[in-house]
Design an enzyme around this catalytic site. Structure first.
Site, PDB file in Angstrom:
ATOM      1  N   GLU A  48     -45.124   3.575 -41.007  1.00  0.00           N
ATOM      2  CA  GLU A  48     -46.025   2.618 -40.342  1.00  0.00           C
ATOM      3  C   GLU A  48     -46.049   1.319 -41.117  1.00  0.00           C
ATOM      4  O   GLU A  48     -46.119   1.320 -42.354  1.00  0.00           O
ATOM      5  CB  GLU A  48     -47.434   3.212 -40.221  1.00  0.00           C
ATOM      6  CG  GLU A  48     -47.481   4.273 -39.137  1.00  0.00           C
ATOM      7  CD  GLU A  48     -48.869   4.849 -38.904  1.00  0.00           C
ATOM      8  OE1 GLU A  48     -49.859   4.230 -39.314  1.00  0.00           O
ATOM      9  OE2 GLU A  48     -48.935   5.932 -38.321  1.00  0.00           O
ATOM     10  N   ASP A 192     -37.833 -11.228 -19.435  1.00  0.00           N
ATOM     11  CA  ASP A 192     -37.560  -9.803 -19.671  1.00  0.00           C
ATOM     12  C   ASP A 192     -36.115  -9.562 -19.233  1.00  0.00           C
ATOM     13  O   ASP A 192     -35.816  -9.549 -18.029  1.00  0.00           O
ATOM     14  CB  ASP A 192     -38.543  -8.961 -18.852  1.00  0.00           C
ATOM     15  CG  ASP A 192     -38.316  -7.460 -19.046  1.00  0.00           C
ATOM     16  OD1 ASP A 192     -37.209  -7.073 -19.490  1.00  0.00           O
ATOM     17  OD2 ASP A 192     -39.229  -6.676 -18.727  1.00  0.00           O
ATOM     18  N   THR A 218     -34.898  -3.922 -23.174  1.00  0.00           N
ATOM     19  CA  THR A 218     -34.633  -2.570 -23.634  1.00  0.00           C
ATOM     20  C   THR A 218     -33.269  -2.609 -24.317  1.00  0.00           C
ATOM     21  O   THR A 218     -32.533  -3.593 -24.186  1.00  0.00           O
ATOM     22  CB  THR A 218     -34.583  -1.559 -22.465  1.00  0.00           C
ATOM     23  OG1 THR A 218     -33.662  -2.040 -21.490  1.00  0.00           O
ATOM     24  CG2 THR A 218     -35.945  -1.361 -21.838  1.00  0.00           C
ATOM     25  N   LYS A 221     -29.685  -0.190 -21.643  1.00  0.00           N
ATOM     26  CA  LYS A 221     -29.074  -0.389 -20.319  1.00  0.00           C
ATOM     27  C   LYS A 221     -27.692  -1.005 -20.529  1.00  0.00           C
ATOM     28  O   LYS A 221     -26.824  -0.339 -21.100  1.00  0.00           O
ATOM     29  CB  LYS A 221     -30.009  -1.237 -19.452  1.00  0.00           C
ATOM     30  CG  LYS A 221     -31.367  -0.550 -19.208  1.00  0.00           C
ATOM     31  CD  LYS A 221     -32.227  -1.299 -18.235  1.00  0.00           C
ATOM     32  CE  LYS A 221     -33.502  -0.540 -17.900  1.00  0.00           C
ATOM     33  NZ  LYS A 221     -34.648  -0.910 -18.762  1.00  0.00           N
ATOM     34  N   ARG A 227     -32.339   4.588 -26.334  1.00  0.00           N
ATOM     35  CA  ARG A 227     -33.473   4.271 -25.464  1.00  0.00           C
ATOM     36  C   ARG A 227     -34.573   3.613 -26.294  1.00  0.00           C
ATOM     37  O   ARG A 227     -35.087   4.225 -27.237  1.00  0.00           O
ATOM     38  CB  ARG A 227     -33.969   5.600 -24.875  1.00  0.00           C
ATOM     39  CG  ARG A 227     -34.966   5.528 -23.764  1.00  0.00           C
ATOM     40  CD  ARG A 227     -34.936   6.840 -23.003  1.00  0.00           C
ATOM     41  NE  ARG A 227     -33.655   6.946 -22.318  1.00  0.00           N
ATOM     42  CZ  ARG A 227     -33.398   6.394 -21.129  1.00  0.00           C
ATOM     43  NH1 ARG A 227     -34.328   5.732 -20.490  1.00  0.00           N
ATOM     44  NH2 ARG A 227     -32.217   6.520 -20.579  1.00  0.00           N
TER      45      ARG A 227
HETATM   46  N1  DSN Z   1     -36.579   2.322 -14.969  1.00  0.00           N
HETATM   47  C1  DSN Z   1     -35.853   1.119 -15.292  1.00  0.00           C
HETATM   48  C2  DSN Z   1     -34.841   0.813 -14.263  1.00  0.00           C
HETATM   49  O1  DSN Z   1     -34.219   1.745 -13.809  1.00  0.00           O
HETATM   50  O2  DSN Z   1     -34.640  -0.326 -13.905  1.00  0.00           O
HETATM   51  C3  DSN Z   1     -36.724  -0.001 -15.529  1.00  0.00           C
HETATM   52  O3  DSN Z   1     -37.750   0.398 -16.367  1.00  0.00           O
END
Ligand code: DSN
Length: 408
Positions: A48, A192, A218, A221, A227
């Site tokens: 932390e 975002d 994120t 992707k 993740r």
């Molecule tokens: N669940 C993601 C997506 O598939 O776009 C976004 O959070």
């Protein structure tokens, strides 16, 4: 593994990933290095706080790992500050809200029904419950963000936070426009880039910097990492507020194994191979869009600039939900998705979202997109034909077998 029940299901999932074509636009396949960092003993460590300022002893190794992750994120996205601790994209967004907003403040963001994201102010999400949310949509004909409408809403409602970013929007987002507007109304501009991060760093989508005050994303992707979430900015005061918002504001102990895997992913994304990967993702998406449209399938926004496409099933007897299930039977995985002005409910939907990041990782190329488009079209047009079903499944399996994943 001693736990045979879980081992059994991990084996089943590995089989599924090997033998299905993954067209979920937000999924990808990580490298063995990312996988090994995420599956490492770092999961045992509490840390932390931040490097050099922890609430636990024994942090000398994880401090170095987090410092490396921060340095690599800043150099990859060309910005000054990074917080690599968000457990997810939603928590990254929440941390920005906690840093710059008070309950009741106004947010202007893309409507979930027009391709926006749940965490940008959907009524069912904490963002929609704690803030006053005004949404912009897309033009009903072109399905592109109508900048004149965004501008009108911005002057009418004077939001404190302007958000650009989407979950199901296939065209480029004009970050320069949003920043200019934010400056005119005195708002903070958050981009975002969860879906397009890998395209941004491979120069396939314009960068949100230098325009955005703050960028969230994120890492799993198009960026092809573990993740998790990430927050980036250039202002020292904002960076400080974001750090306090993540810890102690929202989260406890950071997931050090995931932070190590993020660091590995950032290094991978700096390489020449990743530049080429980003280019191939978009080439494949455009080829898939072209082949589907040539076979009579309607697409929202009539194509794509990015990694994703949105099939428009409004004129089709099948709903998005039915189409998703039919494709899964032939080993093509995708997700139903709402489309702008969707006449069906959010449970059924009139859209299918398809994306090329994962199939590009496993080596599929433009000429394979024609085969995939034909498989999709035939399956949706003739779902009762059992010999056709078998032949589509065989073609999909052949593509998978010819392009195996490095997992066993
Ligand atoms: N669940 C993601 C997506 O598939 O776009 C976004 O959070």
């Amino acid at each position: 593994m001693q736990d045979h029940e879980i081992a059994y299901w991990i084996e089943k999932e590995t089989w599924r990933q090997q033998n299905h074509l993954e067209l979920i636009a937000s999924e990808n396949f990580v490298s063995l290095d990312v996988l090994s960092a995420q599956g490492s003993v770092l999961t045992n460590k509490y840390a932390e706080g931040y490097p050099g300022r922890r609430y636990y002893g024994g942090c000398f190794a994880v401090d170095e790992i987090e410092k490396l992750a921060i340095q690599r994120a800043c150099s990859l996205f060309r910005c000054r500050f990074a917080n690599v601790q968000p457990h997810s994209g939603s928590q990254a967004n929440q941390a920005v809200f906690l840093s710059v907003l008070s309950p009741g403040d106004c947010i202007l963001s893309l409507d979930l029904r027009a391709g926006g994201h749940l965490s940008h102010g959907a009524p069912v999400n904490i963002s929609g419950k704690w803030f006053r949310v005004v949404s912009y949509g897309v033009d009903p004909v072109t399905h592109r963000i109508d900048e004149a409408v965004v501008r009108e809403l911005a002057f009418q409602h004077r939001p404190k936070l302007l958000i650009a970013g989407a979950s199901a929007y296939p065209r480029f987002i004009n970050f320069a426009f949003f920043r200019a507007l934010a400056d005119e109304i005195g708002a903070i501009f958050m981009a975002d880039i969860a879906h397009i991060a890998g395209l941004v760093v491979s120069n396939q989508h314009p960068s949100p910097f230098p325009h955005a005050h703050v960028v969230t994303t994120t890492t799993h992707k198009t960026l092809r990492g573990p993740r998790g979430g990430l927050i980036l900015c250039n202002e020292p005061d904002l960076a400080k507020r974001i750090d306090s918002a993540i810890f102690p504001g929202l989260q406890g102990g950071p997931l050090m194994h995931v932070i190590a895997a993020k660091a590995v992913c950032f290094k991978e994304a700096m390489g020449a191979e990743f530049q080429n990967y980003g280019h191939r993702i978009v080439k494949n998406a455009k080829a898939l869009a072209h082949a589907l449209m040539a076979q009579g399938i309607e697409l929202i926004a009539k194509g794509t600039d990015t990694h994703l496409l949105l099939v428009d099933l409004r004129m089709h007897a099948l709903s998005g939900r039915q189409a998703e299930a039919l494709l899964e039977e032939v080993h093509i995985t995708c997700n139903k998705n709402g489309i702008p002005q969707d006449p069906r409910s959010a449970v059924h939907t009139s859209g299918l979202r398809l994306g090329t990041p994962a199939i590009t990782t496993r080596g599929l190329e433009e000429h394979h997109m024609e085969i995939i488009a034909t498989c999709i079209t035939q399956r949706l047009h003739d779902p009762e034909n059992s010999s056709l079903t078998q032949s589509i499944r065989d073609q999909v399996l052949a593509l998978c077998k010819a392009h195996p994943l490095p997992y066993n």
